[in-house]
Scaffold this active site. Sequence first.
Site, mmCIF file in Angstrom:
data_model
loop_
_atom_site.group_PDB
_atom_site.id
_atom_site.type_symbol
_atom_site.label_atom_id
_atom_site.label_comp_id
_atom_site.label_asym_id
_atom_site.label_seq_id
_atom_site.Cartn_x
_atom_site.Cartn_y
_atom_site.Cartn_z
ATOM 1 N N GLY A 69 0.829 -1.186 0.000
ATOM 2 C CA GLY A 69 0.000 0.000 0.000
ATOM 3 C C GLY A 69 0.868 1.241 0.000
ATOM 4 O O GLY A 69 2.001 1.214 0.476
ATOM 5 N N GLN A 74 2.746 10.043 1.030
ATOM 6 C CA GLN A 74 4.090 9.479 1.136
ATOM 7 C C GLN A 74 4.998 9.849 -0.032
ATOM 8 O O GLN A 74 6.203 9.634 0.026
ATOM 9 C CB GLN A 74 4.017 7.947 1.250
ATOM 10 C CG GLN A 74 3.366 7.492 2.552
ATOM 11 C CD GLN A 74 3.226 5.978 2.594
ATOM 12 O OE1 GLN A 74 2.251 5.444 2.101
ATOM 13 N NE2 GLN A 74 4.202 5.291 3.174
ATOM 14 N N CYS A 113 5.759 0.128 7.411
ATOM 15 C CA CYS A 113 5.382 1.277 6.587
ATOM 16 C C CYS A 113 6.570 1.649 5.713
ATOM 17 O O CYS A 113 7.700 1.688 6.192
ATOM 18 C CB CYS A 113 5.013 2.450 7.501
ATOM 19 S SG CYS A 113 4.514 3.927 6.611
ATOM 20 N N LEU A 114 6.301 1.920 4.438
ATOM 21 C CA LEU A 114 7.395 2.280 3.532
ATOM 22 C C LEU A 114 8.035 3.610 3.926
ATOM 23 O O LEU A 114 9.134 3.918 3.474
ATOM 24 C CB LEU A 114 6.893 2.350 2.083
ATOM 25 C CG LEU A 114 6.466 1.007 1.464
ATOM 26 C CD1 LEU A 114 5.891 1.232 0.073
ATOM 27 C CD2 LEU A 114 7.617 0.010 1.420
ATOM 28 N N HIS A 155 -4.596 1.343 7.333
ATOM 29 C CA HIS A 155 -3.275 1.974 7.452
ATOM 30 C C HIS A 155 -3.125 3.099 6.425
ATOM 31 O O HIS A 155 -2.678 4.201 6.763
ATOM 32 C CB HIS A 155 -2.199 0.887 7.253
ATOM 33 C CG HIS A 155 -0.788 1.381 7.271
ATOM 34 N ND1 HIS A 155 0.104 1.053 8.266
ATOM 35 C CD2 HIS A 155 -0.104 2.180 6.405
ATOM 36 C CE1 HIS A 155 1.276 1.635 8.006
ATOM 37 N NE2 HIS A 155 1.173 2.326 6.882
ATOM 38 N N GLU A 156 -3.509 2.819 5.169
ATOM 39 C CA GLU A 156 -3.347 3.834 4.116
ATOM 40 C C GLU A 156 -4.294 5.022 4.337
ATOM 41 O O GLU A 156 -3.915 6.173 4.119
ATOM 42 C CB GLU A 156 -3.576 3.231 2.722
ATOM 43 C CG GLU A 156 -2.632 2.099 2.352
ATOM 44 C CD GLU A 156 -1.169 2.406 2.616
ATOM 45 O OE1 GLU A 156 -0.745 3.561 2.463
ATOM 46 O OE2 GLU A 156 -0.437 1.466 3.010
ATOM 47 N N HIS A 159 -2.896 7.509 6.643
ATOM 48 C CA HIS A 159 -1.896 8.423 6.060
ATOM 49 C C HIS A 159 -2.555 9.699 5.543
ATOM 50 O O HIS A 159 -1.968 10.784 5.629
ATOM 51 C CB HIS A 159 -1.167 7.752 4.886
ATOM 52 C CG HIS A 159 0.023 6.922 5.297
ATOM 53 N ND1 HIS A 159 1.105 7.441 5.970
ATOM 54 C CD2 HIS A 159 0.314 5.601 5.125
ATOM 55 C CE1 HIS A 159 2.005 6.496 6.188
ATOM 56 N NE2 HIS A 159 1.552 5.352 5.681
HETATM 57 NI NI NI Z 1 2.521 3.504 5.743
#
Ligand code: NI
Length: 188
Positions: A69, A74, A113-114, A155-156, A159
């Site tokens: 995701g 991000q 998380c990226l 989660h997304e 963000h």
């Molecule tokens: Ni994340």
Amino acid sequence: MSDEVEGQVRTEELDPEREARRQLALAQIRQYPDPVLRMEARPVEEFDDDLRRLVARMKDLMQEANGVGLAATQVGVLRRVFVFSPEEERVHALVNPSLELRGDEKETDDEGCLSIQGVTVPVERVTAVRLQGRDEDGKEVSYDLEGMAARIVQHEYDHLDGKLMLDRTSPEARREAMAALRPRLVLR
Ligand code: NI
């Protein structure tokens, strides 16, 4: 080859060329504690070529980085857009999403998380959600999701409101994560 989802990141053995591409992708993703990760994204107003280019770039970056995701926040774009991939073959884009939590059942599992590399923390999430919105062409879409897919989109969605998994974990896990992140902040 092992290929499991650990947190929000697919873990698999990568050859050196693929690993180099993963690092290039990660370098284009905003990293904690970049202040943009704390900002609230605004709704998309126009479904135009700019939006489709953004979504295409996000899908590409997510896959290159081995993520499941990625939110526009991000990549430094404060618009309510995210992409997610509940199975490896398919990537979906959600524009102006709404998220309805269904039922009372909750489950705690590790998330990554990226934008917060090398750290996973336990997060409690509801196990079933309905996700609605539009795709990058403006078409209405609706998904009933459970388990890992439900977790990914929660989660997304967070963000887009400037929320991170660090805000949703236990104080103890948060302390540990912050301690693990701190030395790298100094070295950057
Ligand atoms: Ni994340």
